[in-house]
Enzyme design. Structure first.
Site, PDB file in Angstrom:
ATOM      1  N   GLU A 242       3.281 -20.118  31.345  1.00 21.53           N
ATOM      2  CA  GLU A 242       4.353 -20.163  32.477  1.00 21.53           C
ATOM      3  C   GLU A 242       2.748 -21.286  33.456  1.00 21.53           C
ATOM      4  O   GLU A 242       2.445 -19.413  34.203  1.00 21.53           O
ATOM      5  CB  GLU A 242       5.304 -19.211  33.163  1.00 21.53           C
ATOM      6  CG  GLU A 242       6.087 -19.517  33.547  1.00 21.53           C
ATOM      7  CD  GLU A 242       6.980 -18.003  34.062  1.00 21.53           C
ATOM      8  OE1 GLU A 242       6.072 -16.913  34.097  1.00 21.53           O
ATOM      9  OE2 GLU A 242       8.381 -17.698  33.968  1.00 21.53           O
TER      10      GLU A 242
ATOM     11  N   GLU B 221      13.999  -8.903  33.057  1.00 19.55           N
ATOM     12  CA  GLU B 221      13.755 -10.336  33.191  1.00 19.55           C
ATOM     13  C   GLU B 221      12.405 -11.110  33.397  1.00 19.55           C
ATOM     14  O   GLU B 221      12.359  -9.849  34.541  1.00 19.55           O
ATOM     15  CB  GLU B 221      15.593 -10.368  34.093  1.00 19.55           C
ATOM     16  CG  GLU B 221      16.303  -9.461  34.599  1.00 19.55           C
ATOM     17  CD  GLU B 221      17.552  -9.944  32.778  1.00 19.55           C
ATOM     18  OE1 GLU B 221      17.287 -11.583  32.304  1.00 19.55           O
ATOM     19  OE2 GLU B 221      18.034  -9.602  32.341  1.00 19.55           O
TER      20      GLU B 221
ATOM     21  N   CYS C 132      12.670 -19.303  37.000  1.00 20.28           N
ATOM     22  CA  CYS C 132      12.249 -18.400  35.764  1.00 20.28           C
ATOM     23  C   CYS C 132      12.954 -19.130  34.868  1.00 20.28           C
ATOM     24  O   CYS C 132      12.269 -19.730  33.463  1.00 20.28           O
ATOM     25  CB  CYS C 132      12.821 -17.125  35.148  1.00 20.28           C
ATOM     26  SG  CYS C 132      14.486 -17.093  36.339  1.00 20.28           S
TER      27      CYS C 132
ATOM     28  N   LYS D 182      13.257  -2.864  45.117  1.00 21.57           N
ATOM     29  CA  LYS D 182      11.164  -2.750  45.641  1.00 21.57           C
ATOM     30  C   LYS D 182      10.937  -4.398  45.878  1.00 21.57           C
ATOM     31  O   LYS D 182      11.167  -5.198  44.828  1.00 21.57           O
ATOM     32  CB  LYS D 182      10.355  -2.235  44.641  1.00 21.57           C
ATOM     33  CG  LYS D 182       9.064  -2.069  45.751  1.00 21.57           C
ATOM     34  CD  LYS D 182       8.231  -3.302  45.769  1.00 21.57           C
ATOM     35  CE  LYS D 182       7.578  -4.043  44.919  1.00 21.57           C
ATOM     36  NZ  LYS D 182       6.503  -4.821  45.441  1.00 21.57           N
TER      37      LYS D 182
HETATM   38  P1  NAD Z   1       5.316 -10.527  39.845  1.00 21.97           P
HETATM   39  O1  NAD Z   1       5.189  -9.944  37.924  1.00 21.97           O
HETATM   40  O2  NAD Z   1       3.893 -10.566  40.155  1.00 21.97           O
HETATM   41  O3  NAD Z   1       5.565  -9.490  40.227  1.00 21.97           O
HETATM   42  C1  NAD Z   1       7.532  -9.296  40.101  1.00 21.97           C
HETATM   43  C2  NAD Z   1       7.938  -7.749  41.219  1.00 21.97           C
HETATM   44  O4  NAD Z   1       6.965  -6.332  40.314  1.00 21.97           O
HETATM   45  C3  NAD Z   1       6.825  -7.616  42.657  1.00 21.97           C
HETATM   46  O5  NAD Z   1       7.975  -7.188  43.329  1.00 21.97           O
HETATM   47  C4  NAD Z   1       5.878  -6.613  41.810  1.00 21.97           C
HETATM   48  O6  NAD Z   1       5.194  -6.183  43.569  1.00 21.97           O
HETATM   49  C5  NAD Z   1       6.254  -6.050  40.963  1.00 21.97           C
HETATM   50  N1  NAD Z   1       4.730  -5.773  41.050  1.00 21.97           N
HETATM   51  C6  NAD Z   1       3.426  -6.391  39.814  1.00 21.97           C
HETATM   52  N2  NAD Z   1       3.244  -5.249  39.257  1.00 21.97           N
HETATM   53  C7  NAD Z   1       3.915  -3.690  39.382  1.00 21.97           C
HETATM   54  C8  NAD Z   1       3.179  -3.236  38.902  1.00 21.97           C
HETATM   55  N3  NAD Z   1       1.858  -2.859  38.320  1.00 21.97           N
HETATM   56  N4  NAD Z   1       3.938  -2.268  38.763  1.00 21.97           N
HETATM   57  C9  NAD Z   1       5.008  -1.989  39.331  1.00 21.97           C
HETATM   58  N5  NAD Z   1       5.701  -3.096  40.080  1.00 21.97           N
HETATM   59  C10 NAD Z   1       4.455  -4.161  40.009  1.00 21.97           C
HETATM   60  O7  NAD Z   1       6.396 -11.511  39.366  1.00 21.97           O
HETATM   61  P2  NAD Z   1       6.926 -12.699  40.725  1.00 21.97           P
HETATM   62  O8  NAD Z   1       5.458 -13.697  39.839  1.00 21.97           O
HETATM   63  O9  NAD Z   1       6.736 -12.272  42.024  1.00 21.97           O
HETATM   64  O10 NAD Z   1       7.824 -14.039  40.467  1.00 21.97           O
HETATM   65  C11 NAD Z   1       7.606 -14.763  39.196  1.00 21.97           C
HETATM   66  C12 NAD Z   1       7.658 -14.146  37.781  1.00 21.97           C
HETATM   67  O11 NAD Z   1       9.090 -13.648  37.691  1.00 21.97           O
HETATM   68  C13 NAD Z   1       7.961 -15.209  36.299  1.00 21.97           C
HETATM   69  O12 NAD Z   1       7.227 -15.215  35.313  1.00 21.97           O
HETATM   70  C14 NAD Z   1       9.208 -15.989  36.564  1.00 21.97           C
HETATM   71  O13 NAD Z   1       9.150 -16.500  35.426  1.00 21.97           O
HETATM   72  C15 NAD Z   1       9.786 -14.008  36.195  1.00 21.97           C
HETATM   73  N6  NAD Z   1      11.156 -14.562  36.808  1.00 21.97           N
HETATM   74  C16 NAD Z   1      12.418 -14.438  35.601  1.00 21.97           C
HETATM   75  C17 NAD Z   1      13.662 -14.434  36.186  1.00 21.97           C
HETATM   76  C18 NAD Z   1      14.412 -13.914  34.965  1.00 21.97           C
HETATM   77  O14 NAD Z   1      16.086 -13.597  35.172  1.00 21.97           O
HETATM   78  N7  NAD Z   1      14.099 -13.630  34.081  1.00 21.97           N
HETATM   79  C19 NAD Z   1      14.093 -14.610  37.090  1.00 21.97           C
HETATM   80  C20 NAD Z   1      13.059 -15.195  38.388  1.00 21.97           C
HETATM   81  C21 NAD Z   1      11.860 -14.365  38.159  1.00 21.97           C
END
Ligand code: NAD
Length: 505
Positions: A408, A274, A309, A198
């Site tokens: 963040e 993650e 991240c 997804k």
């Molecule tokens: P997000 O949490 O908003 O979304 C991530 C994914 O989760 C998307 O595909 C989104 O559609 C889905 N999602 C959102 N709400 C959901 C729910 N209720 N149920 C199921 N799925 C849901 O994050 P983002 O804005 O896409 O990405 C940025 C974040 O990702 C930052 O916090 C960043 O630090 C983190 N990140 C972490 C790593 C790591 O390896 N630790 C790497 C890259 C990004």
């Protein structure tokens, strides 16, 4: 789907733009070996942050699509078409998949740049090769890992084996759409699972394209499915699904916590997360090369527009060099001026969407209101392009308890914080809900090791920022997550351990 055939990688903005105009962008979901629109017919529009252009209508999947994909994934898993294949045979298919990603590198890089705004040079030279490498490295490892025999009495045999989980749902973010997907799908597929990917609603295009390449590589129908759509619809449907065995996620800490709740409310599926970060980059006055440290500190906050991240968002500098070092970082940031993402010379591209740009601008305002000193950047730029661009921004005089230092932001906003001693630096560094990464710059080997050991972070870099490769596990302490991506440790997330005991007569 007909795609343009290019002989050489474009080398100018005009050439990339010409290639972009020939793209035939696929927006449908991929389920059980075929592209299809969402069952309910819903779509959303993928908008490029480069210029506001509409790129494609994308299937907005929901419960029915999740059900269909899970059923297909389960059936093929039970049939054993992929799950019972010899590891060496899965390896061969996945290596073909990696080769196809490389062969279609220009197109994939272009989709990534158009969809989420990163510079084309980075998409082409970082994202595409890293995606292919993750899949190839993992494929090559899978027929070299052995199961175990327990140390039994003479008349018994205790076999400890790893078995695939079954159906894995992978929910990924938009900042490195392909790389983040590859860190999940490579070990999940290599260990024999069926996968439902997804992608983020903000960057679904490369994931959708990967599905066709996976099929061309020989991954059987149902083994790899892609469901674009929103988190609260199809993401939630997968996370609550009673027949998904394992949920792997990269994204924000808040959503990560919600996914643990969904698992508890449904079938206790394994959940591997993650999540976010607020990584400290600690510079001592005796750092071997302050200009190198400053250049990397600039890159640590400006690469990928700060949408990383592991971004080095908290720059902890020994008080005696704080002002001088801050000036060096500001100078180094001149190499990271925002530019058109399709210009191969651009190092800092567009912010993924209006909501994210608004969030960054809001935090810049919060920093000023909190009393931090804006020393560099802070302005939205290139508005005439219709795109979403912001200058890399540096705040001095920051206190670790300010919101710009503790929350963040996920944009190019750096907080510079002074410290007097190694103990104080470690205390500030660890004073965070996150623990994803950290760096320490010093010529003193004792300081380097003592600080590295004391830092509560999943990755620690000494005298550089953001090192590592597929051989090293990646993941977070504390609220930055659990489990690890990359390396052979990643296989732990996608397999159940089974103990089979035999009594000899
Ligand atoms: P997000 O949490 O908003 O979304 C991530 C994914 O989760 C998307 O595909 C989104 O559609 C889905 N999602 C959102 N709400 C959901 C729910 N209720 N149920 C199921 N799925 C849901 O994050 P983002 O804005 O896409 O990405 C940025 C974040 O990702 C930052 O916090 C960043 O630090 C983190 N990140 C972490 C790593 C790591 O390896 N630790 C790497 C890259 C990004």
């Amino acid at each position: 789907m007909s795609q343009p055939v290019v002989s050489a990688t474009p080398s100018s903005q005009a050439q990339w733009q010409a290639l972009a105009s020939q793209l035939n962008i696929e927006g449908r979901a991929y389920v059980n070996g075929a592209y299809q629109w969402a069952a309910g017919g819903d779509t959303f529009v993928s908008i490029s942050p480069i210029d506001g252009r509409e790129l494609a209508a994308v299937a907005s999947c929901g419960q029915a699509d999740a059900d269909q994909a899970v059923t297909a994934a389960r059936q093929v898993f039970e049939r054993g078409t992929w799950s019972r294949l010899a590891p060496a045979d899965r390896k061969a298919v996945l290596i073909r998949f990696a080769e196809l990603i490389e062969r279609h590198g220009d197109e994939l890089a272009l989709l990534e740049t158009l969809d989420m705004g990163k510079p084309i040079s980075h998409a082409r030279k970082v994202d595409v090769p890293a995606t292919a490498r993750a899949i190839r490295w993992t494929a090559e490892a899978i027929d070299k890992v052995y199961d175990e025999l327990a140390p039994t009495p003479h008349d018994q045999i205790g076999m400890i084996s790893r078995e695939p989980m079954g159906v894995v749902a992978a929910i990924v973010p938009w900042n490195f759409p392909m790389i983040m997907a590859s860190w999940k799908i490579a070990p999940a597929l290599a260990t024999g699972n069926s996968v439902i990917l997804k992608p983020s609603e903000k960057s679904p295009l490369t994931a959708i394209r990967l599905a066709a390449l996976a099929q061309e590589a020989g991954i059987p129908a149902g083994v790899f499915n892609v469901l674009p759509g929103y988190g609260h619809t199809v993401g939630k449907a997968l996370a609550l699904h009673m027949d998904v065995d394992c949920l792997v996620f990269t994204g924000s800490t808040n959503v990560a916590k919600q996914l643990m709740i969904y698992a508890g409310q449904s079938n206790m599926k394994r959940v591997w997360l993650e999540a976010g970060g607020k990584s400290p980059n600690i510079v001592f006055a005796d750092a071997p090369d302050l200009d190198k440290a400053a250049a990397e500190a600039a890159g640590a906050i400006a690469f990928n527009q700060g949408e990383v991240c592991t971004a080095g968002t908290r720059l902890l500098v020994e008080e005696s060099i704080r002002e001088d070092f801050t000036a060096r970082v500001c100078k180094a940031l001149k190499a990271w001026r925002p530019g058109h993402p399709l210009d191969p010379a651009t190092t800092c591209g567009a912010i993924v969407d209006q909501a994210q740009l608004d969030r960054i601008i809001e935090y810049i305002g919060i920093g000023q209101a909190e009393g931090a000193r804006l020393v560099e950047g802070g302005e939205r730029v290139m508005q005439e392009t219709g795109g979403l661009f912001i200058q890399p921004t540096v705040f001095g005089g920051v206190n670790n308890r300010m919101r710009i230092a503790s929350e963040e932001i996920f944009g190019p906003v750096l907080s510079v914080i002074g410290f007097q001693s190694a103990e104080e630096a470690v205390a500030i560094a660890n004073d965070s809900i996150y623990g994803l990464a950290a760096a320490v710059w010093t010529a003193n080997i004792n300081t380097a090791h003592k600080v590295a050991k004391a830092l509560r972070a999943g990755s620690v870099w000494i005298n550089h920022y953001d090192g590592g490769d597929m051989t090293a596990p990646f993941g977070g302490f504390k609220q930055s997550g659990n489990g690890r991506d990359k390396s052979v440790h990643a296989f732990d997330k996608y397999t159940e351990l089974k103990a089979t005991w035999l009594m000899l007569d």
